[in-house]
Design an enzyme around this catalytic site. Structure first.
Site, short mmCIF file in Angstrom:
data_model
loop_
_atom_site.label_atom_id
_atom_site.label_comp_id
_atom_site.label_asym_id
_atom_site.label_seq_id
_atom_site.Cartn_x
_atom_site.Cartn_y
_atom_site.Cartn_z
N ASP A 120 12.63 -39.91 -22.13
CA ASP A 120 11.18 -40.12 -21.97
C ASP A 120 10.45 -39.98 -23.31
OD1 ASP A 120 8.82 -40.54 -20.56
OD2 ASP A 120 9.37 -39.16 -18.97
N ASP B 162 5.09 -45.80 -13.95
CA ASP B 162 4.90 -44.64 -13.06
C ASP B 162 4.16 -45.06 -11.80
OD1 ASP B 162 6.22 -42.71 -14.48
OD2 ASP B 162 4.45 -41.97 -15.53
C1 GLA Z 1 6.73 -39.44 -17.40
C2 GLA Z 1 7.67 -40.33 -16.62
C3 GLA Z 1 7.83 -39.81 -15.22
C4 GLA Z 1 8.33 -38.39 -15.27
C5 GLA Z 1 7.37 -37.53 -16.08
C6 GLA Z 1 7.92 -36.14 -16.28
O1 GLA Z 1 5.42 -39.59 -16.99
O2 GLA Z 1 7.23 -41.65 -16.61
O3 GLA Z 1 8.71 -40.63 -14.50
O4 GLA Z 1 9.62 -38.37 -15.82
O5 GLA Z 1 7.14 -38.08 -17.35
O6 GLA Z 1 7.08 -35.34 -17.00
#
Ligand code: GLA
Length: 724
Positions: A479, A549
């Site tokens: 990430d 997301d």
């Molecule tokens: C990001 C990712 C999510 C999740 C969060 C965790 O926003 O896109 O899928 O992994 O971080 O903090």
């Protein structure tokens, strides 16, 4: 195929359906005579255009005033300050302090295969027959700068891959201020520009606008390719669509700051350039040093945007994505994030695993929150040791339990970040990205770790690999949850400070290279607050990327549509979540487009929901090969139609097809026939909707009656066509 015609001084770069023609003009100027649908001719002098002088445009004196001006000629790689007044691809400051840059043909060679431009991610060939490469060395005798232009030409795919290597062969240092990867001059302005804008939870929304006189384009200054603009642009003939019109697609194999600009000049001709963003960029090149630009993938289609996309998909699936999971089936996963956020422990995740197993899911991914003291997003990034309060006895207990269930196990990391509240930051406050005298801006309570530094990379690699080598980890979600500001590194001297952004992304690539080499069996999924780093550079290291997301199935439609302009279905992480907007049937139909998973608490599903989830698992397996190796046809664009979105995958042999239609909003019109695309008109297909057998011709010209298949808001239908 690449040929050089010496008597004409012309390079002909032919793919199956396209030609790209470069000429060495007088005084060594490289000009572009043609780019478009394939033409067999070797004498293309009739096409030569615009290299006559116009009022106020400076001429090359050696050729004669009025005989040639780089200001109106279609320049192959435009340079700054030497007569071409349009946007320049190359500008280099020399020892005298000026940026007049003028490179002319010096030599060339043609070789089989593609250049390896590691450490930058790049398109590769699986064998030397797939593509040839033309290398043209151009040089500026005054400064000693050499610009070597590379063109890798695929035989079966209408793609030309470009990049440039700059070498200082002079006797004094140079500073590169602009170094684009590609420059294309087209003889008209009759095109629309398509780009993909977005933001967090709304990535890659199609933006289409007619070209206008002057400058237009997109860029990123965020340190990453970004949610805001994807490093992709297409020019499509005005009025063109999925099937009609000349489409030129440009996509940078790069994950950092980029710029794609188009300029329509006073002659109504169009120049488009794509490369590293020159804002906040300058690269100091000492004598003897070289600088390599990232690649730009250029795709041409004479049959609209659909064919352009299918070429990108094939190229990326065969010649960009690497590793075990390039071909091996990707496990259907369940991710803990939307189900539990930071609130989980070994027992809860084990229960997820047990229920997931029972539903047919193949892997459990433990998302953010498993390390140090992380119970919310305010701390601990950089401290990659397990939180034993949540996972008593250590990670091994959970990993063993999940594996004992017959599931694979995945884990989340954010390697390039550091929380101010972390042991790592307290020990190394200068390891975050910062500039002297300023407090770094904060975003999601975190700073960016300065991975341009080797010692920082060593530390992160050491911490993470001790976990990855101790336990059997099958998957890693990588990430990156903020953009970069106050960009600088404690190790860079002031005169090199503008190298930071590119050095940062080189550091990221180095880390990814180390991990993918050390752990070749791990499936990597890239993520950046969803799809904030969804680019070909990242695809080189991770075969799938979390698309967004946003797991609302209706809002996902334009996101997946836009993403599909250049990225293949296999690369799009697409999950079914608990989002209440529609039922599970539609959530599953939308997620079927990508590489699947679930983002929900499986313990909480009722019996009816379980049955739908089991059906979606069965569909995932049934259509896996078709969706990954089939051809995508975008049928109804959710941004153009108020009611529906539709797309189809058709197998290469046209024996099988899968159509998906989602109703976004109930239509007032009760009649709805949808015309298929991509089938074979002569073949007969059995339709799963009504069991009828119809010719491809009927299905494509008459259509299929879906009036009652999915009439209401949030309804959907998937229809299979199988050759009989
Ligand atoms: C990001 C990712 C999510 C999740 C969060 C965790 O926003 O896109 O899928 O992994 O971080 O903090």
């Amino acid at each position: 195929m690449i040929s050089y015609i010496p008597e004409k001084k012309v390079f002909k770069l032919d793919t199956k359906n396209s030609s790209y023609i470069i000429a060495i003009f007088q005084e060594g100027y490289l000009i572009n005579d043609y780019y478009g649908a394939y033409i067999p001719d070797t004498d293309i002098s009739a096409l030569r255009r615009r290299n006559r002088s116009a009022s106020f445009s400076p001429s090359n004196a050696a050729i004669g005033e009025g005989a040639f001006t780089p200001d109106t000629a279609p320049m192959e790689y435009s340079t700054n300050g030497a007569g071409d007044m349009r946007i320049s691809a190359l500008a280099v400051r020399n020892k005298d302090g000026n940026t007049v840059t003028d490179v002319r043909y010096k030599s060339h060679r043609i070789f089989a295969g593609a250049p390896d431009i590691s450490p930058l991610p790049h398109i590769y060939t699986n064998n030397d027959n797939e593509a040839d490469t033309l290398e043209i060395v151009t040089a500026d005798p005054y400064t000693g700068l050499e610009a070597t232009l590379y063109y890798t030409v695929f035989k079966e795919l209408d793609a030309v891959i470009r990049c440039v290597k700059l070498t200082n062969s002079g006797d004094a240092p140079l500073d590169i201020e602009r170094a684009f990867s590609a420059c294309v001059d087209l003889p008209s302005m009759d095109y629309d520009l398509i780009t993909l804008w977005g933001r967090h939870v709304k990535e890659r929304q199609e933006q289409r606008r007619p070209l206008a006189h002057g400058l237009q384009g997109i860029h990123s200054k965020r340190g990453v390719s970004s949610h805001a603009q994807n490093p992709f642009a297409a020019l499509i003939s005005a009025g063109g669509n999925e099937e009609y019109g000349n489409a030129y697609g440009f996509n940078l194999v790069y994950s950092g700051n980029f710029d794609i600009s188009a300029e329509v000049d006073h002659n109504a001709t169009t120049r488009i350039i794509a490369g590293i963003n020159p804002d906040d960029f300058c690269w100091h090149l000492d004598v003897g040093e070289s600088f390599q630009t990232p690649q730009c993938v250029q795709v041409f289609s004479a049959n609209g945007l659909g064919e352009m996309s299918r070429t990108f998909h094939r190229l990326y699936s065969n010649n960009l994505i690497r590793g075990r999971y390039k071909t091996e089936k990707r496990p259907l996963l369940i991710n803990s994030w939307e189900a539990a956020y930071f609130d989980f422990d070994t027992d809860k995740l084990t229960a997820f695993g047990e229920h997931a197993k029972e539903l047919g899911i193949e892997m459990l991914v433990m998302d953010d929150g498993w390390f140090a003291k992380r119970n919310d997003d305010t701390n601990s990034l950089g401290d990659w040791y397990v939180n034993e309060k949540k996972l008593p006895g250590g990670l091994g207990v959970l990993v063993d339990r999940i594996h004992a269930l017959g599931l694979k196990f995945g884990i989340w990391y954010e390697p390039e970040m550091i929380s101010p509240d972390s042991d790592l930051y307290r020990a190394h406050p200068d390891w975050c990205v910062h500039v002297p005298g300023r407090v770094p801006s904060i975003s999601r309570h975190q700073y960016v770790l300065d991975v341009s530094r080797e010692d920082v990379r060593d530390n992160i690699f050491g911490q993470m690999s001790s976990v990855l080598s101790k336990y059997k980890i099958d998957y890693l979600k990588w990430d990156f949850n903020r953009n970069i500001s106050e960009a600088g590194s404690a190790l860079l001297p002031p005169e090199r400070s503008k190298e930071f952004f590119h050095r940062f992304i080189l550091g990221t690539y180095d880390l990814m290279d180390r991990f993918t080499k050390a752990f070749p069996d791990i499936l990597f999924e890239n993520c950046s607050g969803g799809g904030g780093r969804f680019d070909p550079g990242m695809l080189y290291f991770s075969p799938q990327i979390w698309t967004s997301d946003n797991t609302d199935p209706i809002e996902r439609l334009p996101i997946q549509f836009g993403t599909s302009y250049c990225y293949p279905a296999s690369s799009m992480g697409a999950h079914v979540s608990a989002n209440p907007r529609t039922g599970y049937k539609t959530k599953a139909a939308v997620a079927l487009w990508g590489t699947g998973g679930f983002e929900l608490d499986p313990v909480k599903l009722n019996e009816e929901e379980r049955a739908t989830v089991r059906q979606s698992v069965a569909d995932y397996h049934r259509y896996y090969d078709l969706i990954r190796s089939g051809d995508l046809y975008r049928l109804i664009n959710p941004l153009n139609d108020p009611y529906r979105c539709a797309w189809a995958f058709v197998s290469a042999d046209k024996a099988q097809a899968l159509l998906t239609v989602v109703t976004m909003r109930k239509s007032e019109n009760t009649l709805f026939f949808l015309k298929m695309k991509g089938l074979c008109p002569e073949k007969y297909y059995k339709c799963s909707l009504d069991g009828g057998v119809y010719s491809g011709a009927l299905l494509m010209n008459g259509g299929i009656d879906l009036s009652e298949a999915c009439p209401d808001d949030g309804d959907s239908v998937i229809v299979e066509f199988g050759e009989v």
